[in-house]
Design an enzyme around this catalytic site. Structure first.
Site, PDB file in Angstrom:
ATOM      1  N   GLN A   1      -6.366  -1.453   3.066  1.00  0.00           N
ATOM      2  CA  GLN A   1      -5.574  -1.063   4.229  1.00  0.00           C
ATOM      3  C   GLN A   1      -6.212   0.134   4.914  1.00  0.00           C
ATOM      4  OE1 GLN A   1      -1.752   1.151   4.582  1.00  0.00           O
ATOM      5  NE2 GLN A   1      -0.933  -0.801   5.347  1.00  0.00           N
TER       6      GLN A   1
ATOM      7  N   PRO B   1       0.849  -1.193   0.000  1.00  0.00           N
ATOM      8  CA  PRO B   1       0.000   0.000   0.000  1.00  0.00           C
ATOM      9  C   PRO B   1       0.883   1.240   0.000  1.00  0.00           C
ATOM     10  CG  PRO B   1       0.042  -1.011   2.182  1.00  0.00           C
ATOM     11  CD  PRO B   1       0.792  -1.923   1.275  1.00  0.00           C
TER      12      PRO B   1
ATOM     13  N   CYS C   1       3.214   3.075   9.232  1.00  0.00           N
ATOM     14  CA  CYS C   1       3.468   4.355   8.570  1.00  0.00           C
ATOM     15  C   CYS C   1       4.075   5.342   9.566  1.00  0.00           C
ATOM     16  CB  CYS C   1       2.183   4.906   7.975  1.00  0.00           C
ATOM     17  SG  CYS C   1       2.442   6.441   7.045  1.00  0.00           S
TER      18      CYS C   1
END
Length: 339
Positions: free
Chosen positions: A80, A27, A110
């Site tokens: 996601q 992603p 992230c």
């Protein structure tokens, strides 16, 4: 045939029953939109595709259709989610299942400032029990797999016990698929781009997780740029996930696919162009700007004569303003003449 290619073929022959996560595309925000995923599916029929991270707030208060719609050809495709509220995640996961996604993946990796301020992404690794609550809330709502994508650690804590404890708590909560970016996330002092490059890769620590949790599926992410890299890692992991390599050199997806699934017939380059031309034509008629689609193709000619001209033609503002799908055929014919 090179020695490396021979080694890759030998390694591929040892993968007797590839897992559903054997080849994944990471992603990537502003990258893996539905247009990019459609293109990647043409290149690799069995790869597992992931949406860019979609926050729970975007689904609670935004245009759900714009965020979640995808082409049926994208299966298997995973949604996601970015978030930290169990109720909001459960609601968003249910939406994902209703829209037909094959998997819900929670972003615990992230490192950007935006997710740090929102208390989700990599910072969640410091709240393992809360993540488990989020996982359980989603699992109680959907029947499709709920998976995690995470880092090995936070900031400059390189202890194995930290990630082992995190995984153990999620395993106890029912998670059986872990996508491990084999770097730490440095939450203060490094940009998202630097976080993809500066923290050292520690494949040995990621491998240790596969040994300590043998009943779980581990997919390796981080620093995988070649076919040889992928096949080597597949000796220790049940899957590899490519990020920037899939964006900058998308042809690699087909080459890795050939090694993992040697009997699976893929489209020829000409067939890919025909399919993308038809897709581009339909999307332009639906109001999509050509640049939204052609940007995913820019790296496809990487390493070939005429690659620069290919990129220039498919990103030229003048050509894009024509709003005409023949721009793709023109770029293809130029590339063919150069080769």
């Amino acid at each position: 045939m090179s020695l490396q290619s021979n080694q890759a073929m030998s390694q591929a022959s040892q993968i007797t029953a590839p897992s559903p996560w054997a080849l994944c595309v990471a992603p990537m925000i502003d990258v893996t939109d539905r247009y990019c995923r459609y293109f990647h599916r043409l290149l690799a029929p069995k790869a597992r595709l992931y949406t860019e991270m979609i926050t729970t707030g975007a689904l609670e208060y935004g245009d759900v259709g714009r965020h979640l719609r995808f082409d049926p050809s994208e299966h298997p495709v995973a949604l996601q989610l970015g978030g930290s509220d169990p109720k909001a995640l459960a609601y968003s996961a249910k939406l994902g299942e209703q829209w037909g996604y094959d998997e819900i993946n929670l972003n615990c990796g992230c490192p950007s400032d935006r997710v740090l301020q929102g208390a989700f992404g990599a910072i969640l690794m410091s709240q393992a029990h809360h993540v488990a609550d989020c996982v359980k809330a989603m699992q109680d709502t959907v029947s499709i797999p709920v998976t995690l994508k995470h880092r090995l650690g936070l900031d400059y804590d390189y202890s194995y016990e930290f990630v082992k404890d995190f995984v153990a708590i999620q395993y106890e909560a029912g998670v059986r698929v872990f996508i491990v970016h084999a770097r730490n996330a440095v939450l203060k002092g490094l940009s998202p781009k630097e976080n993809r490059e500066v923290p050292p890769l520690r494949y040995d620590m990621a491998t240790q997780l596969t040994q300590d949790f043998p009943d779980a599926t581990f997919v390796l992410n981080g620093g995988i740029n070649t076919v040889e890299d992928s096949m080597q890692h597949l000796q220790h992991f049940e899957g590899v996930m490519l990020g920037r390599a899939a964006w900058h050199t998308p042809a690699i997806l087909g080459l890795i696919h050939d090694q993992i699934w040697p009997n699976e017939v893929r489209l020829s380059d000409e067939e890919v162009i025909d399919a993308m031309h038809a897709y581009l034509s339909a999307e332009i008629q639906a109001g999509t700007r050509p640049r939204q689609i052609t940007k995913a193709l820019l790296g496809w000619a990487h390493g070939k004569q005429g690659a620069r001209q290919w990129r220039r033609h498919l990103s030229d503002p003048v050509q894009m303003e024509r709003n005409d799908a023949t721009v793709l055929l023109e770029a293809w014919h130029q590339l063919q003449r150069a080769n």
